[in-house]
Design a protein around this motif. Structure first.
Motif, PDB file in Angstrom:
ATOM      1  N   GLU A  47      71.004 -49.906   2.627  1.00 21.34           N
ATOM      2  CA  GLU A  47      69.863 -50.825   2.586  1.00 21.34           C
ATOM      3  C   GLU A  47      69.274 -51.027   3.980  1.00 21.34           C
ATOM      4  O   GLU A  47      68.049 -51.004   4.159  1.00 21.34           O
ATOM      5  CB  GLU A  47      70.274 -52.167   1.993  1.00 21.34           C
ATOM      6  N   ILE A  51      65.407 -50.104   5.145  1.00 20.12           N
ATOM      7  CA  ILE A  51      64.511 -51.094   5.738  1.00 20.12           C
ATOM      8  C   ILE A  51      64.034 -50.636   7.120  1.00 20.12           C
ATOM      9  O   ILE A  51      62.840 -50.717   7.426  1.00 20.12           O
ATOM     10  CB  ILE A  51      65.191 -52.476   5.799  1.00 20.12           C
ATOM     11  N   ARG A  52      64.960 -50.158   7.966  1.00 15.34           N
ATOM     12  CA  ARG A  52      64.574 -49.706   9.312  1.00 15.34           C
ATOM     13  C   ARG A  52      63.535 -48.591   9.271  1.00 15.34           C
ATOM     14  O   ARG A  52      62.712 -48.467  10.173  1.00 15.34           O
ATOM     15  CB  ARG A  52      65.799 -49.213  10.080  1.00 15.34           C
ATOM     16  N   ASN A  54      61.358 -48.141   6.712  1.00 10.06           N
ATOM     17  CA  ASN A  54      60.310 -48.549   5.756  1.00 10.06           C
ATOM     18  C   ASN A  54      60.366 -47.784   4.436  1.00 10.06           C
ATOM     19  O   ASN A  54      59.379 -47.718   3.711  1.00 10.06           O
ATOM     20  CB  ASN A  54      58.915 -48.423   6.375  1.00 10.06           C
ATOM     21  N   HIS A  56      62.070 -48.707   1.892  1.00 13.56           N
ATOM     22  CA  HIS A  56      62.072 -49.692   0.804  1.00 13.56           C
ATOM     23  C   HIS A  56      60.650 -49.991   0.335  1.00 13.56           C
ATOM     24  O   HIS A  56      60.453 -50.503  -0.753  1.00 13.56           O
ATOM     25  CB  HIS A  56      62.786 -50.967   1.245  1.00 13.56           C
ATOM     26  N   TYR A  90      64.464 -53.464  -4.772  1.00 10.02           N
ATOM     27  CA  TYR A  90      63.311 -52.799  -4.175  1.00 10.02           C
ATOM     28  C   TYR A  90      62.516 -51.970  -5.182  1.00 10.02           C
ATOM     29  O   TYR A  90      61.588 -51.272  -4.803  1.00 10.02           O
ATOM     30  CB  TYR A  90      63.753 -51.924  -2.997  1.00 10.02           C
TER      31      TYR A  90
END
Length: 99
Positions: A47, A51-52, A54, A56, A90
């Motif tokens: 996860e 997120i790092r 992008n 998601h 997500y």
């Protein structure tokens, strides 16, 4: 003063790596944990990577090639449960290939 160390004196603290190979951009991520690798740690690391980068937001399908080890075995309910929760959070599809 000379200090000598035992040949196999590893102590009580250790770090365990978990590797993520992103074949879409040839990146490798290697998060560590101070405990044994668990299903929750693995999904948290995935996860954080999503997120790092992008992913998601920009990806609709995630393909995971796993080694079918003890922590990510398809029969391990904790791993499957947390992966389903990640997918729902997500709104993307996860395809898991155990190798």
């Amino acid at each position: 003063m000379i200090v000598t160390a035992a040949d196999h004196d590893f102590g009580y603290e250790y770090l365990t790596p978990f590797g993520i190979l992103d074949v879409t951009n040839d990146k490798v991520d290697l998060p560590f944990t101070k405990s044994k690798v668990t299903a929750d740690f693995m999904v948290d690391a995935i996860e954080a990577y999503l997120i790092r980068n992008n992913y998601h937001i920009t990806k609709y399908t995630i393909i995971i090639n796993a080694d079918n080890g003890l922590e990510n075995n398809s029969r391990r309910t904790q791993f499957i449960k947390t992966m389903i929760e990640l997918s729902a959070k997500y709104d993307f599809k996860i395809i898991s290939e155990m190798v």
